[in-house]
Scaffold this motif. Structure first.
Motif, PDB file in Angstrom:
ATOM      1  N   TYR A   1      37.520  47.627  39.268  1.00  0.00           N
ATOM      2  CA  TYR A   1      38.118  46.629  38.363  1.00  0.00           C
ATOM      3  C   TYR A   1      37.049  45.737  37.734  1.00  0.00           C
ATOM      4  O   TYR A   1      37.298  45.071  36.733  1.00  0.00           O
ATOM      5  CB  TYR A   1      39.096  45.732  39.120  1.00  0.00           C
TER       6      TYR A   1
ATOM      7  N   MET B   1      46.848  42.203  41.257  1.00  0.00           N
ATOM      8  CA  MET B   1      45.584  42.744  40.785  1.00  0.00           C
ATOM      9  C   MET B   1      44.412  42.137  41.560  1.00  0.00           C
ATOM     10  O   MET B   1      43.498  42.846  42.001  1.00  0.00           O
ATOM     11  CB  MET B   1      45.459  42.443  39.286  1.00  0.00           C
TER      12      MET B   1
ATOM     13  N   PRO C   1      43.995  48.217  36.538  1.00  0.00           N
ATOM     14  CA  PRO C   1      44.113  47.066  37.442  1.00  0.00           C
ATOM     15  C   PRO C   1      45.533  46.510  37.538  1.00  0.00           C
ATOM     16  O   PRO C   1      45.820  45.731  38.438  1.00  0.00           O
ATOM     17  CB  PRO C   1      43.157  46.038  36.831  1.00  0.00           C
TER      18      PRO C   1
END
Length: 239
Positions: free
Chosen positions: A101, A89, A21
């Motif tokens: 993620y 992210m 991520p």
């Protein structure tokens, strides 16, 4: 059927492999690169006793926002501070289809706040919903993915349908604080039978001013929820 699902899962992983991520490199049996694990700004103390934003002065109990207004929720927590690598992210998670993620975010949240949720006797986990139009366009609701996985890791029930967004509101980041509140008026509706007398944990990806959480928590409390808390992947810095 299980065989077909396993084959399908393998094909999907080949086409869309799990990625770090932070640096976006393809992962092998990990949720984040070893080198990236220490780069993320986790929320730490001192933090606001109400919304959980990190604050600079350890002598203060509440951030500037929570000093000025009374919230509809009891307390909130977040895993990361919304800055630096976390911003990139979260953008990929929200708009770049990086649904993979979810496992990392939920694992970190459960590790840090699983006990906190149990201590508050949470009886139901609920994500902040997207409007039907936005969910159809994006293809998924990242808060819903996070809520489902966190609830499963913590052995808590999760309801993703009872709370609905009935207005396609303007993105909150484009509005002032007052504009955010007005934007969310009558934006949510709830099936009252689902939340009556329960302690609810609302889930979202990012917490900024709290307008979204307040609007959703107010609807839940009017429907008979006993208490409302929240948990987010990331949160802004407090004053």
């Amino acid at each position: 059927m299980g065989y077909k699902r396993s084959i399908g899962g393998r094909i999907l992983r080949l086409l869309y492999p799990d990625r770090c991520p932070v640096c976006n490199r393809v992962l092998q049996g990990r949720l984040i690169c070893r080198g990236c694990a220490g780069k993320l700004p986790y929320v730490s103390q001192p933090a606001c006793l109400c919304c959980g934003k990190p604050i600079a002065d350890a002598r203060e109990e509440y951030c500037g926002d929570c000093k000025k207004q009374k919230h509809a929720f009891c307390q909130g927590k977040a895993v990361f501070v919304y800055q630096g690598a976390v911003k990139k992210m979260m953008y990929r998670y929200k708009y770049g289809n990086r649904r993979d993620y979810t496992e990392f975010f939920a694992a970190e949240a459960a590790k840090r706040y699983g006990d906190w949720a149990r201590q508050r006797a949470i009886t139901l986990v609920m994500p902040i919903p997207l409007s039907k139009k936005k969910k159809r366009r994006r293809g998924y609701n990242q808060a819903e993915l996070f809520a489902r996985r966190f609830a499963r890791l913590c052995s808590l029930p999760c309801d993703t349908k009872a709370l609905a967004r009935v207005r396609d509101t303007t993105p909150q980041k484009q509005l002032s604080v007052r504009g955010r509140k007005n934007n969310l008026k009558n934006a949510f509706k709830i099936d009252e039978d689902v939340v009556k007398s329960k302690r609810i944990l609302l889930i979202d990806d990012i917490y900024t001013t709290g307008s979204t959480m307040d609007a959703a928590a107010s609807v839940l409390k009017r429907a008979g929820a006993q208490e409302v808390y929240f948990l987010c992947v990331s949160i802004g810095q407090g004053q």
